[in-house]
Structure formats: C-alpha cells, structure tokens
Design a protein around this motif. Structure first.
Motif, PDB file in Angstrom:
ATOM      1  N   ARG A   1      -3.855  -5.905  -6.378  1.00  0.00           N
ATOM      2  CA  ARG A   1      -4.989  -5.321  -7.082  1.00  0.00           C
ATOM      3  C   ARG A   1      -5.379  -4.010  -6.411  1.00  0.00           C
ATOM      4  O   ARG A   1      -5.069  -3.786  -5.238  1.00  0.00           O
ATOM      5  N   ALA A   2      -6.067  -3.143  -7.133  1.00  0.00           N
ATOM      6  CA  ALA A   2      -6.540  -1.883  -6.563  1.00  0.00           C
ATOM      7  C   ALA A   2      -7.534  -2.147  -5.439  1.00  0.00           C
ATOM      8  O   ALA A   2      -8.314  -3.105  -5.484  1.00  0.00           O
TER       9      ALA A   2
ATOM     10  N   GLU B   1     -10.994  -4.653   3.436  1.00  0.00           N
ATOM     11  CA  GLU B   1     -10.210  -5.057   2.266  1.00  0.00           C
ATOM     12  C   GLU B   1     -10.891  -6.257   1.626  1.00  0.00           C
ATOM     13  O   GLU B   1     -11.513  -7.069   2.333  1.00  0.00           O
ATOM     14  N   PRO B   2     -10.800  -6.415   0.318  1.00  0.00           N
ATOM     15  CA  PRO B   2     -10.110  -5.546  -0.630  1.00  0.00           C
ATOM     16  C   PRO B   2     -10.922  -4.311  -1.012  1.00  0.00           C
ATOM     17  O   PRO B   2     -10.395  -3.393  -1.617  1.00  0.00           O
TER      18      PRO B   2
ATOM     19  N   LEU C   1      -1.456  -0.539  -3.944  1.00  0.00           N
ATOM     20  CA  LEU C   1      -2.253  -1.709  -4.309  1.00  0.00           C
ATOM     21  C   LEU C   1      -2.236  -2.694  -3.157  1.00  0.00           C
ATOM     22  O   LEU C   1      -1.376  -2.601  -2.268  1.00  0.00           O
ATOM     23  N   MET C   2      -3.144  -3.684  -3.196  1.00  0.00           N
ATOM     24  CA  MET C   2      -3.322  -4.595  -2.077  1.00  0.00           C
ATOM     25  C   MET C   2      -3.219  -6.042  -2.548  1.00  0.00           C
ATOM     26  O   MET C   2      -3.743  -6.388  -3.605  1.00  0.00           O
TER      27      MET C   2
ATOM     28  N   MET D   1       0.830  -1.201   0.000  1.00  0.00           N
ATOM     29  CA  MET D   1       0.000   0.000   0.000  1.00  0.00           C
ATOM     30  C   MET D   1       0.872   1.261   0.000  1.00  0.00           C
ATOM     31  O   MET D   1       0.583   2.238  -0.699  1.00  0.00           O
ATOM     32  N   GLU D   2       1.965   1.229   0.759  1.00  0.00           N
ATOM     33  CA  GLU D   2       2.848   2.390   0.848  1.00  0.00           C
ATOM     34  C   GLU D   2       3.581   2.664  -0.459  1.00  0.00           C
ATOM     35  O   GLU D   2       3.714   3.819  -0.884  1.00  0.00           O
ATOM     36  N   HIS D   3       4.048   1.618  -1.121  1.00  0.00           N
ATOM     37  CA  HIS D   3       4.922   1.794  -2.285  1.00  0.00           C
ATOM     38  C   HIS D   3       4.220   1.594  -3.622  1.00  0.00           C
ATOM     39  O   HIS D   3       4.672   2.142  -4.635  1.00  0.00           O
ATOM     40  N   ALA D   4       3.151   0.792  -3.647  1.00  0.00           N
ATOM     41  CA  ALA D   4       2.459   0.527  -4.908  1.00  0.00           C
ATOM     42  C   ALA D   4       1.033   1.071  -4.923  1.00  0.00           C
ATOM     43  O   ALA D   4       0.436   1.203  -5.994  1.00  0.00           O
TER      44      ALA D   4
END
Length: 390
Positions: free
Chosen positions: A188-189, A344-345, A78-79, A73-76
């Motif tokens: 994924r988003a 989530e997601p 995405l989850m 989540m921090e770098h992309a």
C-alpha cells in the motif's frame, strides 16, 4: 516500472534457509509445533495459514522482512501492510476467484514451493485478463480468459489487487513437504520517504500541497483510478531534477490496462506537476518517494483521540511494552521523548496527554475503506491501552 503485474525471480538470498526452517518445523508429525489456522469458507477458500514467526527463526524472519520492505520501496514505491500470512495448501486446498481492492494496491505472493519437483496439479496464481469475453468468439476458454503464474521457488509475484484472482485447487499429496507453501500479503502507499539531507517533515508538507493542487485539474478525469508512485531526484537547491515512475496502475473501468487517452492525460498532468515541485534547500541532493491515488482521497490528516483516566507515565510504559503487538498491525514505532514517532505505514505521532491518548497521521493515499479500517484498528488498540490504566 510496475503496472499490472511483476515477477522478481531469485528474490531473497536466504531462501534455502527459509525452506530448511519450514521443513524442520513440519518434517515430523511428532515434533512439529506450528499452530495452523484452518481457514475454510466452503464457497471460496480452503487452506491452512499461520504467522511467519511460527515457522522461521526470528533473526532470519527479520532479515527477510527488512529485505522485502526495502525492495518494495525501492522498486514499487509501496510498503507491505503488516505481516504476511504463511499459506500451506495441500490436496483439496483452493482460493476461489476474488478481488482484494480493500486490502491494498498490489498483492504479493512469495513462494517457497519446490515447484520444479512438485507432485501436485494446480497451485498457480490465476489472474483474470482484462475485458469481457465476446460471445461472438467460439470456444473462448482457458488462458484466453486468464493467466496462470507458477509459484516458482524464491519468486516474488506482485499484481494489481483489483484484478480478480485465485489459486486453482491443489490435486496431489497431503504431505506438507510436498505442498504449495507461500507468504501472501499486500502493498500500500506510504507517507513520502526521503533519502538524503532534505528535511522529511518539510518535504511531506510540499507533497501535501502537491496533492491539494491536483484536486481541481484532476476533476476532468473522474473515471481514472489507481495509484502512481514515483521517485524524485531533488537537487540541493530544492528543484526536481528527474521523475522516475515506480508503480503506475492508472486505469479506467472501461479500458482496463489498454491504451486510453484519458488515462494518458491524467498521468501526464500528475508527472508534469511533480516535475515542477520545489523543496527547501538542503546540504546536498536527495531522493524522495511519494504516491498519488486517483480519484484523490480525503486530504484531511487522520486524528484519533481516546480518553483515559490513568497516569500518563504508566501508560507510556505500557505502550512501550506493547509495541510489538501494535507493530503487528503494520506500524513501525519508536519512542521519542514523551511521544512515540510512527514511521510506517504513515508518518505521525502518538502522544499520551494528561487525560487522553492522541494519534495524528498524514492523510493517506488510500481508498476510503482502507483508511476506515486503519482508523478502526488503531482506535481499538488505543482503547485497550486506555482501559489498561483505567
């Protein structure tokens, strides 16, 4: 910013503990109790796989899972989708060339392989390069056509799930201690994630409006496809102070990742609209991570209703008892009064009413097949719950 692929070395501080747990489990043929699935399609795949909990102590696995989710989540932005599989590849194992377009936005491979001291050939992640080989070039072969990414120990590799990829056949030992061992999954988003005093539900409404406002102007860029995730710095007054792109895999089928005017224009349109967003005032500055998928998907929220003939109180207790099974599908759920809040997601709720079970979720920034799979899997789980008390 992550585009086509990204390598994070020295990913998890407790990698040696994970490797030691693996070696303890498989080191003795007479004591090992891991239930491996032999996954074999002779045309495409041959390998062994299992769930991480079969190998790693639960507290250690939870720390890794939390670290992976926070890092992604921090770098992309995405989850991870559900739990990854643990792959074991010994002599003769292979992953043929394939694409995972329907599984996620980015694929990931986290390696626990002792790569520097390996006793086998093969085992890299093979990523096909963009473009079509030209017959006018003599001897176009090998890494002119693809890239080989070694599975270094404690390395997390991310790559665009649309890229044709595979793992060259392992040639070497049958000993699981000398094997290629890796956790494999997809990102994924997710629904917008807020850090700070900004009200998350109100922020999600603003982002939903942002998506709807993009629908008309983005019709000019029908050939652009992919996901962009970004982090907004939101001031206490609600204005956007900065936009940081985390993942951007906007491409066209014709240009791939090469420079393209249409991709650049679509990217600029999205970023300009994001910078102009206004959120409700809050008690201080906040951060918000949100995604955009092109072409824009269906923007209608997901609604699933399953009839039941049981007692609502009994069904609520049954769902509480089955949360681990439901969360194995990639959900993070917590009881909230008579309802269940899903984080989530996708952000949403599961309510058990007098005669039906109702699940409601944000419209996801997913391709249609991903949305359909999510709905089918959840519908099946809720149907099983309804029959439990029928």
């Amino acid at each position: 910013m992550i585009r086509r692929q990204h390598v994070a070395a020295d990913f998890f501080p407790e990698a040696e503990a994970m490797r030691a747990a693996y070696e303890e489990k498989v080191g003795s043929a007479y004591r090992q109790s891991v239930q491996w699935q032999y996954f074999c399609d002779p045309r495409m795949y041959t390998y062994l796989r299992t769930t991480p909990q079969q190998v790693f102590p639960l507290p250690l696995w939870r720390r890794f899972d939390r670290h992976l989710r926070q890092w992604c989540m921090e770098h992309a932005g995405l989850m991870p989708t559900g739990e990854p599989n643990l792959h074991l590849m010994v002599n003769g194992c292979t992953l043929g060339l394939h694409s995972d377009f329907q599984n996620g936005t980015l694929g990931f491979v986290y390696s626990l392989t002792r790569w520097q001291s390996r006793k086998f050939a093969g085992g890299e992640t093979l990523l096909m390069r963009d473009g079509v080989p030209s017959y006018k070039k003599h001897h176009v072969h090998g890494e002119a056509l693809y890239e080989l990414v070694p599975a270094q120990f404690n390395q997390l590799l991310l790559f665009d799930d649309r890229i044709v990829h595979g793992t060259p056949t392992i040639q070497g030992s049958m000993d699981p201690l000398e094997a290629r061992i890796a956790l494999v999954g997809h990102l994924r988003a997710a629904s917008p994630v807020v850090t700070g005093p900004l009200d998350e539900a109100a922020a999600r409404e603003v982002v939903t409006g942002f998506h709807r406002a993009l629908a008309e102007p983005l019709k000019l860029f029908r050939d652009v496809q992919g996901v962009m995730s970004f982090r907004l710095a939101v001031a206490a007054g609600g204005g956007v102070e900065s936009v940081e792109v985390l993942t951007d895999n906007f491409v066209t089928a014709q240009s791939g990742y090469e420079s393209d005017d249409e991709v650049a224009a679509a990217r600029a349109l999205v970023l300009d609209a994001a910078a102009k967003l206004r959120f409700p005032a809050a008690g201080g500055p906040s951060k918000l991570v949100a995604p955009v998928l092109l072409p824009l998907p269906e923007l209608r929220p997901i609604e699933i209703a399953v009839a039941h003939a049981g007692r609502p109180a009994l069904l609520r207790e049954a769902l509480k008892a089955q949360l681990k099974e439901v969360e194995a599908l990639g959900f993070r759920i917590e009881p909230q009064g008579d309802d269940f809040a899903v984080r989530e997601p996708l952000a949403g709720t599961i309510r058990i009413e007098s005669h039906r079970i109702v699940a409601s979720f944000d419209a996801p920034m997913w391709v249609p097949s991903q949305r359909e799979h999510f709905q089918a899997a959840l519908n099946e789980k809720l149907g099983m719950l309804a029959r439990y008390a029928g």
